[in-house]
Design a protein around this motif. Sequence first.
Motif, mmCIF file in Angstrom:
data_model
loop_
_atom_site.group_PDB
_atom_site.id
_atom_site.type_symbol
_atom_site.label_atom_id
_atom_site.label_comp_id
_atom_site.label_asym_id
_atom_site.label_seq_id
_atom_site.Cartn_x
_atom_site.Cartn_y
_atom_site.Cartn_z
ATOM 1 N N GLY A 2 -42.949 8.197 12.995
ATOM 2 C CA GLY A 2 -43.689 9.431 12.806
ATOM 3 C C GLY A 2 -43.406 10.034 11.447
ATOM 4 O O GLY A 2 -42.376 9.762 10.826
ATOM 5 N N THR A 46 -43.252 13.821 9.695
ATOM 6 C CA THR A 46 -43.254 15.262 9.938
ATOM 7 C C THR A 46 -42.955 15.997 8.641
ATOM 8 O O THR A 46 -42.331 15.445 7.724
ATOM 9 N N LEU A 86 -48.068 7.678 19.689
ATOM 10 C CA LEU A 86 -48.478 8.513 18.566
ATOM 11 C C LEU A 86 -49.808 8.044 17.960
ATOM 12 O O LEU A 86 -50.477 8.789 17.250
ATOM 13 N N GLU A 103 -47.605 13.312 12.429
ATOM 14 C CA GLU A 103 -47.521 14.106 13.656
ATOM 15 C C GLU A 103 -48.079 15.498 13.403
ATOM 16 O O GLU A 103 -47.925 16.067 12.313
#
Length: 210
Positions: free
Chosen positions: A73, A75, A175, A203
Amino acid sequence: MKTSTGKRLRDTLLVSSLLVSALMIATPSQAEDAKPTRVRGAITAVEGDLLKVHSNRGEDLQINLTKETQVRGVTLAQVSEIKPGSYIGSAAVPQADGTLKALEVHVFPPEMAGTGDGHRAFDLGKDSTMTNGSVGDLVTSNGRTITVNYKGGQKKIVIPDDVPIVNLVPADRSLLKPGVKVVLQAQKTDDGALNAVSISAGENGVTPPM
């Protein structure tokens, strides 16, 4: 008899020379084929092990997910999250004073330290490079400058205020959904298909900047 033997020898040497030349011509092409393809874009559909992506270049691609595909992911992060000893990657461009100006910075989790260690050409923009390594010095009082150490070298990277900084975090296939922005590396198979090697997926609407 001697003439016949000499002719065979010349023919053998000629064939050997042609084979060597053919191999020298073929090798760069084969090496190029083996190089992973980087794709930036957004997921349009997920159908089992098939990922459909609309790339930033306007291509609609179909990419296979395999057991070996790594998903992480992406972020949002702050410069304060970069500390001496952090393992980071940064796409950047050279400056006249020998430093690099960051185009983006991504911070790896501790378990991924060592990933892609080094300094190399990159494809984020003209003359762009990618540097992965451990942060040494970190100066935030007068601009934002970090020293990045990697095996065999060191680079000073200036991080402008408007440059995106992100964390890479562990993730899984849950995801991967339509609309999610991704940067992925895919390996082309002998039949021309693309198999995903690694996928960095944003994300909460984040666009991976690398």
